[in-house]
Design a protein around this motif. Structure first.
Motif, PDB file in Angstrom:
ATOM      1  N   LEU A  51      18.077   8.712  15.255  1.00 51.84           N
ATOM      2  CA  LEU A  51      17.257   9.225  14.153  1.00 51.84           C
ATOM      3  C   LEU A  51      17.541   8.488  12.850  1.00 51.84           C
ATOM      4  O   LEU A  51      16.657   8.348  12.011  1.00 51.84           O
ATOM      5  N   VAL A  52      18.768   8.003  12.680  1.00 51.58           N
ATOM      6  CA  VAL A  52      19.101   7.211  11.492  1.00 51.58           C
ATOM      7  C   VAL A  52      18.285   5.916  11.493  1.00 51.58           C
ATOM      8  O   VAL A  52      17.706   5.536  10.471  1.00 51.58           O
ATOM      9  N   THR A  53      18.202   5.265  12.642  1.00 54.13           N
ATOM     10  CA  THR A  53      17.402   4.039  12.756  1.00 54.13           C
ATOM     11  C   THR A  53      15.927   4.342  12.578  1.00 54.13           C
ATOM     12  O   THR A  53      15.202   3.582  11.933  1.00 54.13           O
ATOM     13  N   LEU A  54      15.461   5.445  13.143  1.00 55.26           N
ATOM     14  CA  LEU A  54      14.056   5.822  13.010  1.00 55.26           C
ATOM     15  C   LEU A  54      13.693   6.086  11.551  1.00 55.26           C
ATOM     16  O   LEU A  54      12.634   5.648  11.075  1.00 55.26           O
ATOM     17  N   LEU A  55      14.572   6.766  10.832  1.00 57.13           N
ATOM     18  CA  LEU A  55      14.326   7.001   9.402  1.00 57.13           C
ATOM     19  C   LEU A  55      14.360   5.696   8.606  1.00 57.13           C
ATOM     20  O   LEU A  55      13.600   5.527   7.651  1.00 57.13           O
ATOM     21  N   ALA A  56      15.217   4.759   9.002  1.00 55.13           N
ATOM     22  CA  ALA A  56      15.264   3.462   8.329  1.00 55.13           C
ATOM     23  C   ALA A  56      13.969   2.669   8.581  1.00 55.13           C
ATOM     24  O   ALA A  56      13.483   1.963   7.692  1.00 55.13           O
ATOM     25  N   ILE A  57      13.398   2.796   9.783  1.00 55.32           N
ATOM     26  CA  ILE A  57      12.129   2.129  10.086  1.00 55.32           C
ATOM     27  C   ILE A  57      11.008   2.715   9.234  1.00 55.32           C
ATOM     28  O   ILE A  57      10.183   1.982   8.683  1.00 55.32           O
ATOM     29  N   VAL A  58      10.986   4.043   9.098  1.00 58.54           N
ATOM     30  CA  VAL A  58       9.980   4.691   8.246  1.00 58.54           C
ATOM     31  C   VAL A  58      10.161   4.254   6.796  1.00 58.54           C
ATOM     32  O   VAL A  58       9.182   3.968   6.095  1.00 58.54           O
ATOM     33  N   GLN A  59      11.402   4.151   6.349  1.00 55.08           N
ATOM     34  CA  GLN A  59      11.673   3.711   4.977  1.00 55.08           C
ATOM     35  C   GLN A  59      11.199   2.261   4.773  1.00 55.08           C
ATOM     36  O   GLN A  59      10.622   1.939   3.743  1.00 55.08           O
ATOM     37  N   LEU A  60      11.443   1.385   5.754  1.00 55.59           N
ATOM     38  CA  LEU A  60      10.969   0.005   5.669  1.00 55.59           C
ATOM     39  C   LEU A  60       9.451  -0.039   5.594  1.00 55.59           C
ATOM     40  O   LEU A  60       8.876  -0.801   4.811  1.00 55.59           O
ATOM     41  N   PHE A  61       8.786   0.791   6.373  1.00 55.91           N
ATOM     42  CA  PHE A  61       7.330   0.850   6.340  1.00 55.91           C
ATOM     43  C   PHE A  61       6.834   1.311   4.977  1.00 55.91           C
ATOM     44  O   PHE A  61       5.873   0.744   4.434  1.00 55.91           O
ATOM     45  N   LEU A  62       7.480   2.315   4.391  1.00 57.19           N
ATOM     46  CA  LEU A  62       7.072   2.794   3.066  1.00 57.19           C
ATOM     47  C   LEU A  62       7.317   1.740   1.987  1.00 57.19           C
ATOM     48  O   LEU A  62       6.486   1.576   1.082  1.00 57.19           O
ATOM     49  N   VAL A  63       8.433   1.023   2.078  1.00 59.15           N
ATOM     50  CA  VAL A  63       8.701  -0.065   1.126  1.00 59.15           C
ATOM     51  C   VAL A  63       7.612  -1.122   1.239  1.00 59.15           C
ATOM     52  O   VAL A  63       7.108  -1.623   0.233  1.00 59.15           O
ATOM     53  N   PHE A  64       7.218  -1.445   2.479  1.00 55.17           N
ATOM     54  CA  PHE A  64       6.157  -2.429   2.671  1.00 55.17           C
ATOM     55  C   PHE A  64       4.835  -1.946   2.072  1.00 55.17           C
ATOM     56  O   PHE A  64       4.138  -2.720   1.413  1.00 55.17           O
ATOM     57  N   ILE A  65       4.481  -0.688   2.283  1.00 55.26           N
ATOM     58  CA  ILE A  65       3.222  -0.161   1.735  1.00 55.26           C
ATOM     59  C   ILE A  65       3.230  -0.211   0.213  1.00 55.26           C
ATOM     60  O   ILE A  65       2.239  -0.613  -0.412  1.00 55.26           O
ATOM     61  N   ILE A  66       4.350   0.151  -0.403  1.00 56.20           N
ATOM     62  CA  ILE A  66       4.444   0.108  -1.870  1.00 56.20           C
ATOM     63  C   ILE A  66       4.314  -1.330  -2.368  1.00 56.20           C
ATOM     64  O   ILE A  66       3.577  -1.612  -3.323  1.00 56.20           O
ATOM     65  N   GLU A  67       5.020  -2.266  -1.723  1.00 59.09           N
ATOM     66  CA  GLU A  67       4.925  -3.674  -2.128  1.00 59.09           C
ATOM     67  C   GLU A  67       3.531  -4.236  -1.871  1.00 59.09           C
ATOM     68  O   GLU A  67       3.052  -5.077  -2.626  1.00 59.09           O
ATOM     69  N   LEU A  68       2.883  -3.779  -0.821  1.00 52.71           N
ATOM     70  CA  LEU A  68       1.520  -4.220  -0.525  1.00 52.71           C
ATOM     71  C   LEU A  68       0.572  -3.816  -1.639  1.00 52.71           C
ATOM     72  O   LEU A  68      -0.237  -4.627  -2.105  1.00 52.71           O
ATOM     73  N   PHE A  69       0.682  -2.573  -2.104  1.00 54.65           N
ATOM     74  CA  PHE A  69      -0.192  -2.116  -3.177  1.00 54.65           C
ATOM     75  C   PHE A  69       0.102  -2.820  -4.491  1.00 54.65           C
ATOM     76  O   PHE A  69      -0.826  -3.216  -5.207  1.00 54.65           O
ATOM     77  N   THR A  70       1.378  -3.000  -4.828  1.00 51.35           N
ATOM     78  CA  THR A  70       1.684  -3.652  -6.106  1.00 51.35           C
ATOM     79  C   THR A  70       1.252  -5.116  -6.106  1.00 51.35           C
ATOM     80  O   THR A  70       0.715  -5.610  -7.106  1.00 51.35           O
ATOM     81  N   SER A  71       1.444  -5.809  -4.992  1.00 51.25           N
ATOM     82  CA  SER A  71       1.011  -7.208  -4.953  1.00 51.25           C
ATOM     83  C   SER A  71      -0.508  -7.307  -4.875  1.00 51.25           C
ATOM     84  O   SER A  71      -1.101  -8.261  -5.396  1.00 51.25           O
ATOM     85  N   SER A  72      -1.161  -6.329  -4.256  1.00 51.51           N
ATOM     86  CA  SER A  72      -2.631  -6.332  -4.236  1.00 51.51           C
ATOM     87  C   SER A  72      -3.192  -6.149  -5.633  1.00 51.51           C
ATOM     88  O   SER A  72      -4.190  -6.791  -6.001  1.00 51.51           O
ATOM     89  N   ILE A  73      -2.561  -5.307  -6.427  1.00 54.70           N
ATOM     90  CA  ILE A  73      -2.997  -5.120  -7.817  1.00 54.70           C
ATOM     91  C   ILE A  73      -2.832  -6.419  -8.594  1.00 54.70           C
ATOM     92  O   ILE A  73      -3.701  -6.801  -9.382  1.00 54.70           O
ATOM     93  N   LEU A  74      -1.740  -7.137  -8.352  1.00 54.16           N
ATOM     94  CA  LEU A  74      -1.515  -8.421  -9.011  1.00 54.16           C
ATOM     95  C   LEU A  74      -2.609  -9.426  -8.638  1.00 54.16           C
ATOM     96  O   LEU A  74      -3.144 -10.125  -9.507  1.00 54.16           O
ATOM     97  N   VAL A  75      -2.971  -9.474  -7.367  1.00 56.71           N
ATOM     98  CA  VAL A  75      -4.004 -10.408  -6.915  1.00 56.71           C
ATOM     99  C   VAL A  75      -5.367 -10.004  -7.460  1.00 56.71           C
ATOM    100  O   VAL A  75      -6.140 -10.856  -7.928  1.00 56.71           O
ATOM    101  N   VAL A  76      -5.679  -8.730  -7.442  1.00 58.83           N
ATOM    102  CA  VAL A  76      -6.975  -8.262  -7.968  1.00 58.83           C
ATOM    103  C   VAL A  76      -7.075  -8.555  -9.454  1.00 58.83           C
ATOM    104  O   VAL A  76      -8.135  -8.971  -9.954  1.00 58.83           O
ATOM    105  N   ARG A  77      -5.978  -8.378 -10.183  1.00 60.70           N
ATOM    106  CA  ARG A  77      -5.976  -8.678 -11.613  1.00 60.70           C
ATOM    107  C   ARG A  77      -6.267 -10.167 -11.856  1.00 60.70           C
ATOM    108  O   ARG A  77      -6.994 -10.527 -12.777  1.00 60.70           O
ATOM    109  N   GLN A  78      -5.699 -11.032 -11.000  1.00 57.64           N
ATOM    110  CA  GLN A  78      -5.942 -12.470 -11.150  1.00 57.64           C
ATOM    111  C   GLN A  78      -7.393 -12.824 -10.814  1.00 57.64           C
ATOM    112  O   GLN A  78      -8.011 -13.637 -11.490  1.00 57.64           O
ATOM    113  N   VAL A  79      -7.933 -12.205  -9.789  1.00 57.72           N
ATOM    114  CA  VAL A  79      -9.281 -12.547  -9.343  1.00 57.72           C
ATOM    115  C   VAL A  79     -10.343 -11.992 -10.284  1.00 57.72           C
ATOM    116  O   VAL A  79     -11.388 -12.618 -10.485  1.00 57.72           O
ATOM    117  N   MET A  80     -10.090 -10.848 -10.883  1.00 54.92           N
ATOM    118  CA  MET A  80     -11.090 -10.197 -11.738  1.00 54.92           C
ATOM    119  C   MET A  80     -11.171 -10.793 -13.142  1.00 54.92           C
ATOM    120  O   MET A  80     -12.075 -10.432 -13.897  1.00 54.92           O
TER     121      MET A  80
END
Length: 159
Positions: A51-80
């Motif tokens: 369960l410790v590993t499973l929670l770490a996998i969920v945490q990695l997924f959440l970190v990726f989703i947060i970074e995906l949104f922040t970098s998408s905002i950066l790209v959209v700002r550049q394109v717009m």
């Protein structure tokens, strides 16, 4: 970890068969009982509690989703912008990770975030060559993402 999951599922199934009611709720209560048994016996198991590993996998997924949104905002700002004023380029990024799994996972996570692409990994697997859309902004964002990803990947892969 896979062995612990199978043992836990087996305990849940045995629990369900020993009860009068064969339902999902009975299996779930047996699964929870199996978690308790595995947690008590965790010091005798060769790997850490799954369960410790499973929670770490969920945490990695959440970190990726947060970074995906922040970098998408950066790209959209550049394109717009009315005028695209970017300075694309390639920069070097060093990593602390070891092993093919960790290196591959970091390379994939950095490539999946918009605005950056891992072009090449050095022969000793310690340096990434990354193409960024806008060198000053994107490289800083990739450096911040790298530290967050490395920390989360270490939690998943190392015990």
């Amino acid at each position: 970890m896979p062995m612990q999951v199978l043992i836990n599922l087996l305990i849940g199934v045995i629990w369900m068969f020993l009860q009068d009611d064969w339902s999902v709720l009975t299996f779930f209560s047996g699964y929870l009982f199996g978690l308790l048994v595995l947690f008590i016996l965790r010091r005798y198991l060769p790997t850490k509690f799954y369960l410790v590993t499973l929670l770490a996998i969920v945490q990695l997924f959440l970190v990726f989703i947060i970074e995906l949104f922040t970098s998408s905002i950066l790209v959209v700002r550049q394109v717009m912008r009315p005028r695209i004023n970017i300075t694309p380029g390639i920069f070097t990024l060093e990593t602390e990770l070891d092993g093919d799994l960790e290196i591959t996972l970091l390379a994939l996570l950095l490539t999946l975030t918009p605005g950056s692409v891992v072009v090449e990994v050095s022969s000793n697997s310690k340096k990434f060559y990354i193409h960024a859309m806008d060198i000053p902004e994107s490289s800083d964002a990739v450096l911040q993402s790298k530290t967050k990803f490395e920390k989360a990947i270490k939690k998943v892969t190392r015990s």
